[in-house]
Design an enzyme around this catalytic site. Sequence first.
Site, mmCIF file in Angstrom:
data_model
loop_
_atom_site.group_PDB
_atom_site.id
_atom_site.type_symbol
_atom_site.label_atom_id
_atom_site.label_comp_id
_atom_site.label_asym_id
_atom_site.label_seq_id
_atom_site.Cartn_x
_atom_site.Cartn_y
_atom_site.Cartn_z
ATOM 1 N N ASP A 8 21.882 110.605 -62.980
ATOM 2 C CA ASP A 8 23.547 111.462 -62.010
ATOM 3 C C ASP A 8 24.302 110.499 -61.829
ATOM 4 O O ASP A 8 23.971 109.230 -60.845
ATOM 5 C CB ASP A 8 22.878 112.081 -60.851
ATOM 6 C CG ASP A 8 24.004 112.529 -59.441
ATOM 7 O OD1 ASP A 8 24.481 112.662 -61.108
ATOM 8 O OD2 ASP A 8 23.412 112.981 -58.807
ATOM 9 N N LYS A 70 33.985 106.351 -61.640
ATOM 10 C CA LYS A 70 34.587 107.412 -62.410
ATOM 11 C C LYS A 70 34.984 108.041 -62.303
ATOM 12 O O LYS A 70 35.684 109.296 -63.187
ATOM 13 C CB LYS A 70 33.273 108.444 -61.497
ATOM 14 C CG LYS A 70 32.781 109.811 -62.503
ATOM 15 C CD LYS A 70 31.741 110.044 -61.385
ATOM 16 C CE LYS A 70 31.157 111.776 -62.107
ATOM 17 N NZ LYS A 70 29.891 112.200 -61.703
ATOM 18 N N GLU A 147 27.083 118.415 -63.987
ATOM 19 C CA GLU A 147 25.705 118.148 -62.836
ATOM 20 C C GLU A 147 25.349 119.190 -62.103
ATOM 21 O O GLU A 147 24.164 119.728 -61.832
ATOM 22 C CB GLU A 147 26.561 117.686 -62.586
ATOM 23 C CG GLU A 147 26.716 116.382 -61.812
ATOM 24 C CD GLU A 147 27.890 115.289 -62.655
ATOM 25 O OE1 GLU A 147 29.003 115.704 -61.360
ATOM 26 O OE2 GLU A 147 28.195 114.536 -62.082
ATOM 27 N N ASP A 169 29.929 122.552 -56.480
ATOM 28 C CA ASP A 169 29.653 121.147 -56.039
ATOM 29 C C ASP A 169 30.431 120.551 -55.911
ATOM 30 O O ASP A 169 31.702 120.053 -56.625
ATOM 31 C CB ASP A 169 28.891 120.752 -57.960
ATOM 32 C CG ASP A 169 28.659 119.061 -57.993
ATOM 33 O OD1 ASP A 169 28.436 118.483 -57.334
ATOM 34 O OD2 ASP A 169 28.099 118.619 -59.061
#
Length: 578
Positions: A8, A70, A147, A169
């Site tokens: 992850d 990211k 994810e 999420d």
Amino acid sequence: MSKTIGIDLGTTNSCVAYIEGGEPTVIVSSDGSRTTPSVVAFSKNGERMVGQVAKRQAITNSARTVSSIKRQMGSDYRVQIDGKSYTPQEISAMILQKLKTDAEAFLGETVTDAVITVPAYFTDAQRQATKDAGTIAGLNVKRIINEPTAAALAYGIDKEAPQKIMVYDLGGGTFDVSILDISADVVEVLATAGNNHLGGDDFDQCVTDYLVDHFRASTGIDLTGDAVAMQRVREAAEKAKIELSGLMTTTVNLPFLTMDASGPKHMEITLTRAKFDEMTRYLVDSTMGPLQQALKDSGLTAAQISKVLMVGGSSRIPAVQEAVKRFLGKEPFKGVNPDECVAMGAAIQGGVMTGDVKSLVLLDVTPMSLGVETVGNVFAKLIDRNTTLPVEKSQIFTTASSFQTAVEIHVLQGESEMASRNRTLGRFRLEGIRRSMRGKPQIEVTFAIDSNGIVNVSAKDLDTGNRQQIVITNSGNMSPEDVERAQREAAQYLLEDKRRKADSALRDRADALIFRGESLAGKLSREDAGRIEKPLKEVKKLKDGKNPAKLKDACDRLEEMLNYADKADGAYDTKFTK
Ligand code: AMP
């Protein structure tokens, strides 16, 4: 067969897991923690730090510390350090390299195969960039999975009953919501929606702005130009935000934050949860649109959702949980660890691919519609959003003017009927079309999306058989040659880093031996002390030099002498020879 790890790669923290006895297990990092901060820092002497060490020094070295990279994946953003420019992929690769090294140390074997997760709402360019980052880090990226899908895998692997779940999420920098249908051996994503630029960082920014404004109002000092002070405020803001998930009030206490003519200035500001909720309400509210969208696209009603899994660190914010509860009319499920379940799901997917986990089919969807531009700024959609992957679709197009011998294929992603309002993924030309009247040539355009969500577009002239194709990468992404070069550099760096660590361990050993030798010398007879004098001098001479091989030999010689001398210490009648 070597193990496949599940990674992850988070905005704020990353986590790695693998399958042990059929069960996903989190890998503990070299610092002893279960997650690793996604932070990279460069020291002034060219050394690179990743994870906890990088995060720890962020305040004093903020200009050379990179976090939340990211958020920049797939863009043409570059990190400039010491005249060298790094792509987001290269920075992410440094994080991945550390995760890989830690996994290898933990498992005691070389690890190359990996499944890496990305937010469901990541665009094609962002997925490609993530895959490239893995390649640069020396990983064989077997699959990119979403994810929320990974979270659902971690949650649903041993659940028998078919059920529809929602995964909400909210991480450090991205938000997505997905609706999944879980049965015994199929996990099917029905719909997904989100926002690639919304997450915990935005909540931190709200608190930071509040603290800076408050400080300015009470002291007249503007902190925004002071990088070190701002870094301290940002860290304190995040800490306060996290504390307010458990407490109703917290105090931000930053002594010696800055100075003015009257002396040092300290920050002490109390923040209540109510104030925090008020400041960040618009952020929480902005997650409700995608929630509604995903539900609508899945064709389900809120009542048909049996569980809502909360994933990502920011889903712990009480106002977020409240909003989700209000929307769905049910309490969010707290039975998964939001920090670890995504990596665990990725490990499960890895396990399915190696056969370590019972066969399980994962059916993911494409988050956005894809198509091409046609005359008059019209977006011709070939693949609708939320189509199950992998998918391949073709459509025939033709020329807009007579005697046209080439067409440009403008590939777009988005939901608007106007091409210009959607996002360009790439362009390419198909040439050599035979001269004829408009509307006559037949150009077949094919979109193929693989199970990683990576798009390949081709165009074929059905008359001549001429064909052109592109794997979509955008300007911010790296060419295969650049990825290869970066991979070589990363491997080279790893070697150098190993050498640097070995050199530093050797120097530590030399220091310890020198100390031992000097302490012992005073206790020995003059003759015996004379025997260790030469190797001791040698080690001292070589210690700060550039010849580790010679230093190691000298250390070995000195250590041997000292071992003899130890025996001689207190027993001077037994002379040591050599
Ligand atoms: P992730 O990318 O999933 O690791 O999420 C990291 C984000 O979650 C960061 O912005 C953290 O500040 C935030 N976070 C972690 N724990 C909490 C908490 N207890 N309350 C609020 N936010 C949190």
